[in-house]
Design an enzyme around this catalytic site. Structure first.
Site, mmCIF file in Angstrom:
data_model
loop_
_atom_site.group_PDB
_atom_site.id
_atom_site.type_symbol
_atom_site.label_atom_id
_atom_site.label_comp_id
_atom_site.label_asym_id
_atom_site.label_seq_id
_atom_site.Cartn_x
_atom_site.Cartn_y
_atom_site.Cartn_z
ATOM 1 N N TYR A 56 0.526 -1.073 0.042
ATOM 2 C CA TYR A 56 0.274 0.152 -0.393
ATOM 3 C C TYR A 56 1.172 1.589 0.337
ATOM 4 O O TYR A 56 0.413 2.111 -0.700
ATOM 5 C CB TYR A 56 -0.483 0.578 1.245
ATOM 6 C CG TYR A 56 -1.984 -0.972 0.907
ATOM 7 C CD1 TYR A 56 -3.032 -0.647 0.178
ATOM 8 C CD2 TYR A 56 -1.792 -2.406 1.782
ATOM 9 C CE1 TYR A 56 -4.021 -1.625 -0.338
ATOM 10 C CE2 TYR A 56 -2.925 -3.764 0.944
ATOM 11 C CZ TYR A 56 -3.782 -2.724 0.522
ATOM 12 O OH TYR A 56 -4.955 -3.526 0.011
ATOM 13 N N ARG A 59 1.059 2.188 -3.728
ATOM 14 C CA ARG A 59 -0.092 2.910 -4.378
ATOM 15 C C ARG A 59 -0.023 3.958 -4.049
ATOM 16 O O ARG A 59 -0.486 4.272 -4.875
ATOM 17 C CB ARG A 59 -1.025 1.692 -3.885
ATOM 18 C CG ARG A 59 -0.786 0.267 -3.794
ATOM 19 C CD ARG A 59 -1.532 0.067 -5.272
ATOM 20 N NE ARG A 59 -0.381 0.059 -5.925
ATOM 21 C CZ ARG A 59 0.813 -0.983 -5.936
ATOM 22 N NH1 ARG A 59 0.819 -1.646 -4.610
ATOM 23 N NH2 ARG A 59 1.647 -0.523 -7.033
ATOM 24 N N ASN A 90 -13.162 2.907 -5.550
ATOM 25 C CA ASN A 90 -11.492 3.468 -6.156
ATOM 26 C C ASN A 90 -11.074 3.667 -4.401
ATOM 27 O O ASN A 90 -12.290 5.247 -3.773
ATOM 28 C CB ASN A 90 -11.693 4.698 -6.616
ATOM 29 C CG ASN A 90 -12.024 4.576 -8.444
ATOM 30 O OD1 ASN A 90 -12.055 2.485 -8.400
ATOM 31 N ND2 ASN A 90 -12.554 4.772 -9.283
ATOM 32 N N VAL A 91 -10.368 3.533 -4.307
ATOM 33 C CA VAL A 91 -9.460 3.776 -2.690
ATOM 34 C C VAL A 91 -8.640 5.168 -2.768
ATOM 35 O O VAL A 91 -8.063 5.616 -1.926
ATOM 36 C CB VAL A 91 -8.893 3.187 -2.134
ATOM 37 C CG1 VAL A 91 -9.274 1.634 -1.531
ATOM 38 C CG2 VAL A 91 -7.409 2.240 -3.426
ATOM 39 N N ASP A 92 -8.589 5.854 -4.388
ATOM 40 C CA ASP A 92 -7.938 6.963 -4.873
ATOM 41 C C ASP A 92 -8.333 7.980 -4.160
ATOM 42 O O ASP A 92 -10.217 8.018 -4.059
ATOM 43 C CB ASP A 92 -7.089 7.622 -5.962
ATOM 44 C CG ASP A 92 -8.248 7.241 -7.221
ATOM 45 O OD1 ASP A 92 -9.746 8.030 -6.934
ATOM 46 O OD2 ASP A 92 -8.296 6.465 -8.001
ATOM 47 N N HIS A 107 -14.700 1.345 -0.468
ATOM 48 C CA HIS A 107 -13.580 0.094 -0.508
ATOM 49 C C HIS A 107 -12.356 0.989 1.072
ATOM 50 O O HIS A 107 -11.454 0.356 0.489
ATOM 51 C CB HIS A 107 -12.871 -0.348 -1.433
ATOM 52 C CG HIS A 107 -14.040 -1.176 -2.413
ATOM 53 N ND1 HIS A 107 -13.714 -2.059 -3.864
ATOM 54 C CD2 HIS A 107 -15.535 -2.136 -2.014
ATOM 55 C CE1 HIS A 107 -14.770 -2.753 -3.980
ATOM 56 N NE2 HIS A 107 -15.577 -2.798 -3.189
ATOM 57 N N THR A 173 -16.529 0.477 -14.427
ATOM 58 C CA THR A 173 -16.543 -0.728 -13.834
ATOM 59 C C THR A 173 -17.119 -2.018 -14.569
ATOM 60 O O THR A 173 -18.035 -2.152 -14.577
ATOM 61 C CB THR A 173 -17.537 -0.323 -11.805
ATOM 62 O OG1 THR A 173 -17.764 -1.714 -11.717
ATOM 63 C CG2 THR A 173 -18.648 -0.080 -12.505
ATOM 64 N N SER A 174 -16.996 -3.179 -14.201
ATOM 65 C CA SER A 174 -17.660 -4.350 -14.884
ATOM 66 C C SER A 174 -18.766 -4.564 -14.206
ATOM 67 O O SER A 174 -19.199 -5.180 -14.197
ATOM 68 C CB SER A 174 -16.714 -5.666 -14.125
ATOM 69 O OG SER A 174 -16.416 -5.634 -13.255
#
Length: 230
Positions: A56, A59, A90-92, A107, A173-174
């Site tokens: 992380y 990231r 997204n975690v950004d 998330h 996103t899928s």
């Protein structure tokens, strides 16, 4: 002036990919060469906390070097004419950097850390996180990320937002990652849904008012925003 119409936006990895952030994992299930469960599960953290923290850290360093793309910026501009809420996998923080005011992170967030003993002890964090970084009570800090097998604490908030949608926009996103994928089922049947993804995985027959835009976020989002605000 009347009440602004409510737009709810669901975003996934494809939203940030064009800013240079690598997407979640590649086709063989590895994430930056690691089995996902090694670096994104409580068990992985328990077994090898240094590996997980460094994963992380990489990231986080990468996030600090990139900028919002045209898709992020276009979404922020929508707020001039609509009441916009973004629910992201997204975690950004690229949505926030672009100027979006209402962002729910399902998330977790890369630029925050939390106590391993107290989930409510959360700190802003932009540097590397290492073993020995502790909370006030001497407990190790961990990334503020929802790992596999953990509860998604913001899910109920996301549901409460999604049911209010006058328009739903799904980007990058899928819609295969649960529970996030279930959110699309909370909008009223006649709600217009726009699905922006270069390889859309949604079945148009499943939804009454679905418009599929087979485009990347930087192409599709500005085009749709121009259409909605014209």
């Amino acid at each position: 002036m009347g009440k602004k119409r409510k737009i709810v936006v669901l975003t996934g990895a494809g939203m940030s990919a064009e800013s240079g952030l690598r997407t979640f994992r590649d086709s063989n299930g590895l994430w930056e060469g690691h089995d996902v469960m090694e670096v994104a599960s409580p068990q992985g953290f328990y077994r090898n906390p240094e590996l997980v923290l460094e994963f992380y850290n990489q990231r986080r360093r990468q996030l600090l070097e990139v900028s919002p793309n045209a898709g992020h910026i276009a979404l922020a501009a929508l707020e001039k004419e609509f009441d916009v809420s973004i629910v992201t996998q997204n975690v950004d923080n690229l949505h926030e950097q672009a100027g979006s005011c209402h962002v729910v992170h399902l998330h977790g967030e890369l630029l925050k850390v939390r106590s391993t003993a107290d989930e409510s002890y959360v700190l802003e964090w932009k540097k590397d996180l290492v073993l020995g970084d502790l909370d006030n009570n001497g407990n190790q800090l961990r990334p503020h990320i929802v790992w596999f097998g953990e509860m998604v604490p913001m899910l109920q908030t996301a549901v409460e937002i999604t049911v209010q949608a006058d328009i739903l926009i799904v980007i990058g996103t899928s819609m295969q990652v649960y529970p996030a994928a279930s959110l699309i089922n909370y909008v009223a049947r006649d709600t217009p849904i726009y699905f922006i993804d270069p390889k859309p995985s949604v079945n148009p027959r499943e939804f009454e008012n679905l418009t599929v835009m087979s485009m990347t976020a930087t192409e599709g989002v500005p085009a749709l925003v121009a259409e909605l605000t014209s």
